[in-house]
Design a protein around this motif. Structure first.
Motif, short mmCIF file in Angstrom:
data_model
loop_
_atom_site.label_atom_id
_atom_site.label_comp_id
_atom_site.label_asym_id
_atom_site.label_seq_id
_atom_site.Cartn_x
_atom_site.Cartn_y
_atom_site.Cartn_z
N GLN A 117 10.42 -15.83 16.72
CA GLN A 117 10.52 -17.16 15.62
C GLN A 117 12.00 -17.48 15.27
OE1 GLN A 117 8.68 -15.77 11.91
NE2 GLN A 117 6.36 -15.00 13.66
N GLY A 118 12.90 -17.13 16.33
CA GLY A 118 14.06 -17.66 16.13
C GLY A 118 15.59 -16.72 16.19
N GLY A 119 15.26 -15.24 15.47
CA GLY A 119 16.24 -13.51 16.06
C GLY A 119 16.93 -13.84 16.92
N GLY A 120 18.33 -12.46 16.00
CA GLY A 120 18.60 -12.33 18.07
C GLY A 120 18.23 -10.67 17.72
N TYR A 121 18.28 -10.32 18.74
CA TYR A 121 18.49 -9.10 18.53
C TYR A 121 18.75 -8.13 20.19
CZ TYR A 121 16.06 -3.85 20.63
OH TYR A 121 15.86 -2.77 20.72
N LEU A 122 20.20 -6.71 19.20
CA LEU A 122 21.27 -6.36 19.98
C LEU A 122 20.70 -5.50 20.17
CD1 LEU A 122 24.05 -6.06 21.27
CD2 LEU A 122 24.95 -6.25 19.55
N GLY A 123 20.38 -4.85 21.70
CA GLY A 123 20.27 -2.98 22.22
C GLY A 123 21.35 -2.53 22.25
N VAL A 124 21.71 -1.74 22.35
CA VAL A 124 23.37 -0.91 22.76
C VAL A 124 22.47 1.02 23.69
CG1 VAL A 124 24.82 0.23 22.28
CG2 VAL A 124 24.87 -1.96 21.06
N CYS A 125 22.34 0.57 24.35
CA CYS A 125 22.40 2.57 25.00
C CYS A 125 21.07 2.26 25.03
CB CYS A 125 23.43 3.13 24.26
SG CYS A 125 22.56 4.95 25.27
N ALA A 126 20.42 3.32 23.45
CA ALA A 126 19.04 3.12 23.06
C ALA A 126 18.33 2.65 22.92
CB ALA A 126 18.97 4.71 21.70
N GLY A 127 18.76 0.99 22.10
CA GLY A 127 18.31 0.32 22.31
C GLY A 127 17.97 -0.53 22.90
N ALA A 128 19.22 -0.02 24.02
CA ALA A 128 18.31 -0.85 25.51
C ALA A 128 17.12 -0.59 25.97
CB ALA A 128 19.26 -1.26 26.57
N TYR A 129 17.21 0.89 25.99
CA TYR A 129 16.09 1.00 26.60
C TYR A 129 15.05 0.46 26.08
CZ TYR A 129 18.00 5.25 29.41
OH TYR A 129 18.54 5.84 29.99
N LEU A 130 15.17 0.68 24.51
CA LEU A 130 13.60 0.24 23.77
C LEU A 130 13.94 -1.14 24.15
CD1 LEU A 130 11.46 0.58 20.96
CD2 LEU A 130 13.63 -0.37 20.29
N ALA A 131 14.45 -2.43 24.56
CA ALA A 131 14.47 -3.79 25.00
C ALA A 131 13.24 -3.98 25.93
CB ALA A 131 15.67 -4.57 24.31
N THR A 132 13.56 -2.97 27.22
CA THR A 132 12.70 -3.68 28.30
C THR A 132 10.71 -3.07 28.26
OG1 THR A 132 12.72 -0.58 28.68
CG2 THR A 132 14.31 -1.63 29.37
N ASN A 133 10.80 -3.40 29.32
CA ASN A 133 8.63 -3.08 28.71
C ASN A 133 8.71 -2.32 29.91
OD1 ASN A 133 9.21 -4.86 31.69
ND2 ASN A 133 8.01 -6.27 31.68
N ASP A 134 9.32 -1.17 29.92
CA ASP A 134 8.90 -0.33 31.12
C ASP A 134 8.40 1.16 30.09
OD1 ASP A 134 8.76 0.36 34.87
OD2 ASP A 134 10.86 2.03 33.78
N TYR A 135 8.20 1.38 28.96
CA TYR A 135 7.56 3.10 28.24
C TYR A 135 6.05 2.18 27.38
CZ TYR A 135 11.76 4.94 29.77
OH TYR A 135 12.85 4.98 31.09
N SER A 136 5.70 3.00 27.29
CA SER A 136 4.84 2.62 26.31
C SER A 136 5.52 1.82 24.99
CB SER A 136 3.57 4.34 25.90
OG SER A 136 4.30 4.55 25.65
#
Length: 264
Positions: A117-136
């Motif tokens: 809906q227009g928000g921004g997301y910054l993932g750093v290290c663990a937050g980058a793992y979290l952003a992927t579509n590679d885990y349950s």
């Protein structure tokens, strides 16, 4: 002969009050504009958030006073809809799995809706793992796999980055190389089969050196993505595998990215 109008004391007082009211209105209008321009940043705290989140907040520096309004936010607060009060959500280093599981399905959906809906997301290290579509427990914000998941704990230390031409301009650099602190962040790569429901990413930086400790094989890290970004619905996503906030001279990368994430 024209006569000057006589200004009585009541009329003088009326004019003074009118002028004072106008000044107050101007001050309130200026304050309102400043408040609208302030970027409201929520930094995740709770299970899975590491100590680096403190330095991440410090990376905003003096700009945080006038340009950024920064608050901590918990998984429970995300679930009940409090992201609506912010422009950008930051998930810091720590454990991506713990952060994702703390959010639960409802919290992860709330984050996706926020960005959609227009928000921004910054993932750093663990937050980058979290952003992927590679885990349950992934957020599924970027169509990225984590290369060599088995050896994710490959060690900490300084690594070299090769930055794209776009990244050099974006971060205001003079050259396309940079040294940055790495602490077992994800090695991001494109999936062999594209996921049409998750946005493809633009790679802004790749690793040009590697860390291969704790049994991790050599020759894997170099060439994988270290900094990526994409659009997601009406919002934006940016991920760092390494830690600019823990690297002397690169701390400004954090507010630079947050500014871009909040830009409509």
């Amino acid at each position: 002969m024209n006569e000057h109008p006589i200004v009585t004391m009541p009329r003088l007082r009326e004019r003074f009050l009118s002028l004072a009211g106008s000044i107050v209105c101007l001050i309130l209008a200026a304050d309102s504009i400043a408040a609208e321009q302030c970027i409201r940043v929520a930094v995740y705290q709770g299970d899975g958030a590491g100590g680096s989140s403190t330095k991440l907040i410090r990376a905003f520096g003096e700009d945080s006073v006038d340009k950024f309004e920064i608050e901590r936010i918990t998984a429970d607060e995300i679930v009940v809809g409090e992201l609506a009060e912010f422009d950008v959500l930051v998930h810091p280093g720590g454990s991506g799995g713990k952060q994702g599981r703390a959010l639960g399905e409802e919290g992860r959906a709330a984050v996706r809706d926020f960005v959609q809906q227009g928000g921004g997301y910054l993932g750093v290290c663990a937050g980058a793992y979290l952003a992927t579509n590679d885990y349950s427990w992934s957020l599924n914000l970027i169509d990225a796999k984590v290369v060599d998941r088995k050896h994710w704990a490959r060690g900490n230390g300084k690594v070299e980055l090769q930055l794209s031409e776009e990244a050099v301009s974006f971060f205001g650099l003079e050259e396309a190389e940079a040294e940055i602190y790495y602490a077992q962040g994800p090695l991001l790569g494109r999936r062999e089969w594209d996921d049409p429901e998750v946005p493809d990413y633009e790679s802004l930086a790749i690793y040009s050196s590697e860390i291969a400790k704790k049994g991790a094989p050599e020759g894997v890290m170099e060439g994988t993505s270290a900094a990526v970004r994409c659009d997601y619905g009406d919002g934006r996503v940016f991920c760092f595998g390494p830690h600019p906030e823990l690297t002397d001279g690169l701390e400004h990368w954090i507010p630079t990215v947050v500014d871009w994430l909040a830009d409509e």
